[in-house]
Write an enzyme that holds these catalytic residues in place. Sequence first.
Site, PDB file in Angstrom:
ATOM      1  N   ARG A   1      31.457  35.074 -97.181  1.00 52.03           N
ATOM      2  CA  ARG A   1      32.209  33.816 -97.148  1.00 52.03           C
ATOM      3  C   ARG A   1      31.323  32.736 -96.546  1.00 52.03           C
ATOM      4  O   ARG A   1      30.521  33.020 -95.641  1.00 52.03           O
ATOM      5  CB  ARG A   1      33.505  33.977 -96.345  1.00 52.03           C
ATOM      6  CG  ARG A   1      34.520  34.901 -97.019  1.00 52.03           C
ATOM      7  CD  ARG A   1      35.840  34.904 -96.289  1.00 52.03           C
ATOM      8  NE  ARG A   1      36.773  35.867 -96.856  1.00 52.03           N
ATOM      9  CZ  ARG A   1      37.628  35.601 -97.854  1.00 52.03           C
ATOM     10  NH1 ARG A   1      37.660  34.379 -98.364  1.00 52.03           N
ATOM     11  NH2 ARG A   1      38.442  36.538 -98.320  1.00 52.03           N
TER      12      ARG A   1
ATOM     13  N   HIS B   1      43.064  34.228-103.940  1.00 50.84           N
ATOM     14  CA  HIS B   1      43.961  33.117-104.257  1.00 50.84           C
ATOM     15  C   HIS B   1      43.782  32.688-105.710  1.00 50.84           C
ATOM     16  O   HIS B   1      44.767  32.483-106.440  1.00 50.84           O
ATOM     17  CB  HIS B   1      43.697  31.927-103.336  1.00 50.84           C
ATOM     18  CG  HIS B   1      44.357  32.032-102.005  1.00 50.84           C
ATOM     19  ND1 HIS B   1      44.058  33.030-101.100  1.00 50.84           N
ATOM     20  CD2 HIS B   1      45.304  31.257-101.405  1.00 50.84           C
ATOM     21  CE1 HIS B   1      44.782  32.871-100.004  1.00 50.84           C
ATOM     22  NE2 HIS B   1      45.551  31.811-100.170  1.00 50.84           N
TER      23      HIS B   1
ATOM     24  N   ARG C   1      39.959  26.031-102.226  1.00 55.61           N
ATOM     25  CA  ARG C   1      39.373  27.189-101.548  1.00 55.61           C
ATOM     26  C   ARG C   1      37.906  26.947-101.191  1.00 55.61           C
ATOM     27  O   ARG C   1      37.413  27.444-100.180  1.00 55.61           O
ATOM     28  CB  ARG C   1      39.501  28.438-102.420  1.00 55.61           C
ATOM     29  CG  ARG C   1      40.916  28.802-102.808  1.00 55.61           C
ATOM     30  CD  ARG C   1      41.806  29.005-101.602  1.00 55.61           C
ATOM     31  NE  ARG C   1      41.484  30.249-100.894  1.00 55.61           N
ATOM     32  CZ  ARG C   1      42.001  30.581 -99.729  1.00 55.61           C
ATOM     33  NH1 ARG C   1      42.829  29.741 -99.105  1.00 55.61           N
ATOM     34  NH2 ARG C   1      41.682  31.721 -99.162  1.00 55.61           N
TER      35      ARG C   1
ATOM     36  N   HIS D   1      35.456  30.143 -99.601  1.00 57.93           N
ATOM     37  CA  HIS D   1      34.860  30.742-100.802  1.00 57.93           C
ATOM     38  C   HIS D   1      33.717  29.887-101.317  1.00 57.93           C
ATOM     39  O   HIS D   1      33.727  28.660-101.157  1.00 57.93           O
ATOM     40  CB  HIS D   1      35.902  30.881-101.920  1.00 57.93           C
ATOM     41  CG  HIS D   1      36.874  32.000-101.712  1.00 57.93           C
ATOM     42  ND1 HIS D   1      36.505  33.325-101.703  1.00 57.93           N
ATOM     43  CD2 HIS D   1      38.218  31.998-101.520  1.00 57.93           C
ATOM     44  CE1 HIS D   1      37.574  34.085-101.502  1.00 57.93           C
ATOM     45  NE2 HIS D   1      38.626  33.301-101.382  1.00 57.93           N
TER      46      HIS D   1
END
Length: 355
Positions: free
Chosen positions: A79, A115, A168, A174
């Site tokens: 991440r 997501h 995101r 991300h």
Amino acid sequence: MDLLHSNGVLIIQHLQRDYRAYQDFLNFMSHVGDPRNIFSIYFPLWFQLNQVVGTKMIWVAVIGDWFNLIFKWILFGHRPYWWVQETMIYPNQSSPCLEQFPITCETGPGSPSGHAMGSSCVWYVMVTAALSYTVRWKDKSAVTLHRLTWSFLWSIFWIIQISVCISRVFIATHFPHQVILGVFAGILVAEAFEHTPAIQTASLRMYIKTNLFLFIFALGFYLVLKLLDIDLLWSVPKAKKWCANPDWINIDTTPFAGLVRNLGALFGLGFGINSEMFVTSCKGKNSCKISFRILCIAASLATLQLYNFVKIPTHTEYLFYILSFCKSAAMPLTVVALVPYCVHSLMRSTEKKLN
């Protein structure tokens, strides 16, 4: 991968610097893409409108999220918020500064985005379900209307997916390639279930067997790799180390928390659909009435919002998983059996009084 990650960091910096004014909207879209909304908002609406679509939605969400977990364990995706702190590609300790938000510090691996995958697979189900009603139109004006509806709904679909993906990336949870992978993986899962009619007639035994298979496979995969000295929970310490605020770390975002939540939802659906309460209420004469469906939707949505006030204790991990399973199972059970049965009983007693 370093080149892909470093270019992704540049995109994140660009978004955080030049689109600061849209922060509230992007945070909202990140919540729109939250897979938990499937069980508390989308499913209650669609199941009362069309039980076939509602059932398919849960299966797509659960299987999609399960594949997402397996892919994350295989791909070992970093991440952004911790990668910039640990990479060695920036000279003289000049790592970029990425702003973090309360929803940034997810603890699982980053690729593919859960997501983005959850949002795309569920919205794909909803759009194709809505379009299936217009395909039956035969006259010329109806065909034109179908084409306009097709263009409109798919435009909405892609606007939502792009917005979720940007959100995101904006919050630095991300990299861009992770959300793109998530969107297309979600579409593939949803399309696969367009050709799996057997889920509509699955018995409780089939639901239990599916649950056991998903759990045993995931746990077995984890244990085998652990024996090979590969820690699939490697991302949790990194999240705890580099999150700007320890209060933003949530056990609900760990890999096994998502697995338990989804298995609970699938079991609750299977138990509800194969219950006498479901047969009595949703297969009875009241099930065709618009008033029955509207009351069920309103009551289901209201009841499920109350579940948000039920806080599961997190001090003991195993207790958290058990209670999370029970809470997740109760949600579809409420929508499928408990609420319709109560509404059915209420309508029947009202009819008797009027007669």
